[in-house]
Design a protein around this motif. Sequence first.
Motif, PDB file in Angstrom:
ATOM      1  N   PRO A  29       0.828  -1.209   0.000  1.00  0.00           N
ATOM      2  CA  PRO A  29       0.000   0.000   0.000  1.00  0.00           C
ATOM      3  C   PRO A  29       0.861   1.258   0.000  1.00  0.00           C
ATOM      4  N   PRO A  30       0.334   2.364  -0.530  1.00  0.00           N
ATOM      5  CA  PRO A  30       1.111   3.608  -0.556  1.00  0.00           C
ATOM      6  C   PRO A  30       1.199   4.250   0.819  1.00  0.00           C
ATOM      7  N   ASP A  31       2.198   5.076   0.987  1.00  0.00           N
ATOM      8  CA  ASP A  31       2.334   5.890   2.195  1.00  0.00           C
ATOM      9  C   ASP A  31       1.514   7.157   1.982  1.00  0.00           C
ATOM     10  N   VAL A  32       0.334   7.217   2.593  1.00  0.00           N
ATOM     11  CA  VAL A  32      -0.575   8.332   2.317  1.00  0.00           C
ATOM     12  C   VAL A  32      -0.044   9.654   2.851  1.00  0.00           C
ATOM     13  N   GLU A  33       0.966   9.600   3.707  1.00  0.00           N
ATOM     14  CA  GLU A  33       1.534  10.840   4.238  1.00  0.00           C
ATOM     15  C   GLU A  33       2.589  11.425   3.306  1.00  0.00           C
ATOM     16  N   ALA A  34       2.997  10.652   2.294  1.00  0.00           N
ATOM     17  CA  ALA A  34       4.124  11.079   1.464  1.00  0.00           C
ATOM     18  C   ALA A  34       3.654  11.666   0.136  1.00  0.00           C
ATOM     19  N   ASP A  35       4.313  12.733  -0.278  1.00  0.00           N
ATOM     20  CA  ASP A  35       4.198  13.260  -1.639  1.00  0.00           C
ATOM     21  C   ASP A  35       2.761  13.535  -2.075  1.00  0.00           C
ATOM     22  N   GLY A  36       1.902  13.959  -1.170  1.00  0.00           N
ATOM     23  CA  GLY A  36       0.545  14.317  -1.558  1.00  0.00           C
ATOM     24  C   GLY A  36      -0.307  13.161  -2.003  1.00  0.00           C
ATOM     25  N   CYS A  37       0.079  11.938  -1.627  1.00  0.00           N
ATOM     26  CA  CYS A  37      -0.635  10.761  -2.116  1.00  0.00           C
ATOM     27  C   CYS A  37      -2.101  10.759  -1.690  1.00  0.00           C
ATOM     28  N   THR A  69      -6.737   5.880 -22.874  1.00  0.00           N
ATOM     29  CA  THR A  69      -7.178   7.275 -22.877  1.00  0.00           C
ATOM     30  C   THR A  69      -6.068   8.139 -22.296  1.00  0.00           C
ATOM     31  N   SER A  70      -6.297   9.434 -22.274  1.00  0.00           N
ATOM     32  CA  SER A  70      -5.345  10.361 -21.659  1.00  0.00           C
ATOM     33  C   SER A  70      -6.111  11.330 -20.775  1.00  0.00           C
ATOM     34  N   ILE A  71      -5.391  11.947 -19.851  1.00  0.00           N
ATOM     35  CA  ILE A  71      -6.012  12.916 -18.949  1.00  0.00           C
ATOM     36  C   ILE A  71      -6.660  14.048 -19.736  1.00  0.00           C
ATOM     37  N   ARG A  72      -5.952  14.539 -20.763  1.00  0.00           N
ATOM     38  CA  ARG A  72      -6.433  15.720 -21.451  1.00  0.00           C
ATOM     39  C   ARG A  72      -7.547  15.419 -22.456  1.00  0.00           C
ATOM     40  N   GLU A  73      -7.893  14.140 -22.627  1.00  0.00           N
ATOM     41  CA  GLU A  73      -9.140  13.814 -23.322  1.00  0.00           C
ATOM     42  C   GLU A  73     -10.339  14.168 -22.460  1.00  0.00           C
ATOM     43  N   ARG A 103      -3.333  17.552  -9.934  1.00  0.00           N
ATOM     44  CA  ARG A 103      -2.265  18.181 -10.721  1.00  0.00           C
ATOM     45  C   ARG A 103      -1.438  19.124  -9.850  1.00  0.00           C
ATOM     46  N   ARG A 104      -2.095  19.864  -8.997  1.00  0.00           N
ATOM     47  CA  ARG A 104      -1.379  20.843  -8.165  1.00  0.00           C
ATOM     48  C   ARG A 104      -0.512  20.175  -7.105  1.00  0.00           C
ATOM     49  N   ASP A 105      -1.052  19.132  -6.469  1.00  0.00           N
ATOM     50  CA  ASP A 105      -0.415  18.619  -5.260  1.00  0.00           C
ATOM     51  C   ASP A 105       0.215  17.241  -5.390  1.00  0.00           C
ATOM     52  N   TYR A 106       0.002  16.572  -6.553  1.00  0.00           N
ATOM     53  CA  TYR A 106       0.523  15.206  -6.648  1.00  0.00           C
ATOM     54  C   TYR A 106       1.199  14.927  -7.977  1.00  0.00           C
ATOM     55  N   LEU A 107       0.449  15.004  -9.073  1.00  0.00           N
ATOM     56  CA  LEU A 107       0.961  14.541 -10.363  1.00  0.00           C
ATOM     57  C   LEU A 107       1.618  15.696 -11.105  1.00  0.00           C
ATOM     58  N   ARG A 108       2.891  15.548 -11.416  1.00  0.00           N
ATOM     59  CA  ARG A 108       3.620  16.639 -12.054  1.00  0.00           C
ATOM     60  C   ARG A 108       3.347  16.743 -13.549  1.00  0.00           C
TER      61      ARG A 108
END
Length: 265
Positions: A82-90, A114-118, A131-136
């Motif tokens: 499982p991911p670390d929900v405290e890390a990197d805005g997860c 598909t893509s996000i921008r679709e 986009r702001r807090d997690y995915l660059r």
Amino acid sequence: MTHIDPTTDDYAVLRDILDLADPRRHPPSVDVVGEILRHLEALLRSDGVAFHAMDVRDFSLQHAQESFMGELYVAGPEGLGPPDVEADGCQVLLDHWWTSTCSLIERTAAPVATSIREHYSERRWAQHPVRRDYLRYDDEILLGYPDGPWKSLRLLAGREGGPIFSDRELTICRLLLPWLRDVLAAVVVPPPPPAGCLTERQVEILRLVELGMSNAEIGAALTISPTTVRTHLEHAFERLGVTSRMAAVAAAFGGPLVPAPSAGG
């Protein structure tokens, strides 16, 4: 979205990927999947391509590997789970998972390319919390498949800066969609059941049940009698708290296992 068709060179690389995905020519392996990821990274002109086998009940990864700038990486046990929900805005991603493109595979229960921008305009995506807090990435392609209850096999290719993915890249992914599932699934090692819950023989037999084999066919494959197969299944049913073959498969490989009783099987 810019309309650009795949080129003759693109189709040549596509043929190379399809060749790698053909089990008659290349037995599926982590190395074969790595070469597919390397080809895809170059073909999609992305900032890396990752392969994740995910269980969304706890967002754990059962398998993870990546091509980044042509270099191949495979996650060890410490990189899964499982991911670390405290890390990197997860936590932001998890909060928006079921309303974002990330969950399209689970929500549609169908293969997806598909893509996000679709789905998001430039302004809407720029303002999105993920986009702001997690995915660059400014854009990301998702190509993936359902893999049982709550599980998926997913390829992720992102772009940070530069143009968003065009029709060219999405056409490439949709052409590949019917051909990659089996090679991806073949390299994912199922997690073992908790110690003492099922015997190795019971797991072996349930794997063959999962393939649709009858007791007689399983007996022939394992050189045991159909009666012995049935006895192993009955003990497995008892241990899993189920009453049918398919329920046993789902409990053993697609859902949480129950504690094992002390009796042998």
